[in-house]
Design an enzyme around this catalytic site. Structure first.
Site, mmCIF file in Angstrom:
data_model
loop_
_atom_site.group_PDB
_atom_site.id
_atom_site.type_symbol
_atom_site.label_atom_id
_atom_site.label_comp_id
_atom_site.label_asym_id
_atom_site.label_seq_id
_atom_site.Cartn_x
_atom_site.Cartn_y
_atom_site.Cartn_z
ATOM 1 C CG ASP A 1 -9.723 -0.034 4.677
ATOM 2 O OD1 ASP A 1 -9.570 -0.190 3.450
ATOM 3 O OD2 ASP A 1 -9.102 -0.680 5.534
ATOM 4 C CE LYS B 1 -3.784 -2.425 2.200
ATOM 5 N NZ LYS B 1 -4.440 -2.880 3.423
ATOM 6 C CD GLN C 1 -3.180 -4.467 6.518
ATOM 7 O OE1 GLN C 1 -3.094 -3.487 5.783
ATOM 8 N NE2 GLN C 1 -3.810 -5.560 6.141
#
Ligand code: NAP
Length: 294
Positions: free
Chosen positions: A120, A53, A97
């Site tokens: 997200d 990422k 994460q």
């Protein structure tokens, strides 16, 4: 006739290229999109995802901030860090994460991210807005799948879409985006009976389960579009999806491979959401601090 292969890598490259002029326009206004990534612990797979990422951010010109915190980080420390990032006007997106170590309440931490930095799309406000058909941030993986469907000209309106899996991260938001596109949607899960009879009705079949070769050729309607979200390992350690690709590609009209399908698209949509967040911050007259809705 063998299926069209939906090349997620190529589509991701195209979408990333489309971000560059938007990032240049932000630079002209003195802004650089910023994404903060927090990794707690030493899970090697998570470390690889985070590295990918960050690399993707660098390639398109998004500034990344990386916090790698020890596995025994306490909840109060993590919450304080999220709140500091919420208040930082140079940070437009925050990503925690997952999975987090078991002693941390993941949902409580995700709920603390300002919903307008939640790139997200996992904050309850964003999940709710998506459910209402007015998404603020689309969850990255389902958003990427929608772009893949668009790339093959899928006619979703009135079609029957079947989603395998009902997680908050993939299955449910996937179903909501398909519904918003006027598909008739069926969500299947581990308790679903007669799965084959359901999947065989699908014009669009999205597999998001995490079981290798769950979807076999006899489960697929000839000509259907099959998108494979699953990531599994073969006994030899190779990456594989939920779909028996070699057999299903002989039946489907279009199919996405693993690797090279949904994976690159998920990261790309994270970049897209981050740039969108930065554009919104530029338009917003306020301080730039994220808004919390808990
Ligand atoms: P998850 O939270 O474990 O959810 C899996 C879902 O599959 C659950 O809803 C489960 O049902 C359902 N399921 C289990 N067995 C089934 C069966 N036999 N038939 C139908 N449904 C069944 O996983 P997730 O986070 O949604 O991820 C799903 C997969 O996608 C994983 O392999 C993950 O690694 C992958 N993934 C890939 C990307 C990418 O970018 N490529 C991104 C995210 C996830 P219950 O709810 O009844 O348990």
């Amino acid at each position: 006739m063998a299926a069209t292969i939906i090349d997620g890598k190529a589509l991701a490259a195209q979408l990333r290229a489309e971000l560059k002029p938007r990032i240049a326009a932000l630079a002209a206004r003195g802004k650089q999109p910023g994404l903060a990534v927090i990794l707690v612990g030493d899970d090697p797979a998570s470390a690889v995802y985070v590295r990918n990422k960050i690399k993707a951010c660098e390639e398109v010109g998004i500034r990344s901030l990386y916090d790698r915190l020890p596995a025994d980080t306490g909840e109060a420390t993590l919450l304080a860090r999220v709140q500091a990032l919420n208040a930082d006007p140079a940070v437009h997106g925050i990503l925690i994460q997952l999975p987090l170590p078991a002693h941390l309440d993941a949902q409580r931490i995700l709920d603390t991210i300002a919903f307008d930095k939640d790139v997200d799309g996992l904050h309850p406000t964003n999940a709710g807005l998506t459910m209402m058909g007015r998404p603020h941030f689309r969850s990255c993986t389902p958003y990427g799948v929608m772009k893949m469907l668009e790339s093959v000209g899928a006619k979703l309106e009135g079609s029957h879409a079947v989603v395998l899996g009902r997680s908050n991260m993939v299955g449910k938001p996937m179903a909501m985006l398909l519904l918003a596109a006027n598909a008739t949607v069926t969500i299947a899960h581990s308790r679903t009976r007669a799965l084959v009879s359901i999947t065989r009705q699908a014009d669009v079949l999205v597999a998001a389960v995490g079981k290798r070769n769950l979807v076999t050729a006899d489960m697929v309607k000839p000509g259907a579009i099959v998108i494979d979200v699953g990531t599994n390992r073969t006994p030899a350690g190779k990456l594989a999806g939920d779909v028996d690709f070699d057999a299903v590609k002989e039946v489907a009209g279009a199919i996405s491979p693993v690797p090279g399908g949904v994976g690159p698209m998920t990261i790309t949509m994270l970049l897209v959401n981050t740039v969108q967040a930065a554009e919104r911050a530029v338009e917003r007259p306020a301080s730039g601090a994220g808004r919390s809705r808990r």
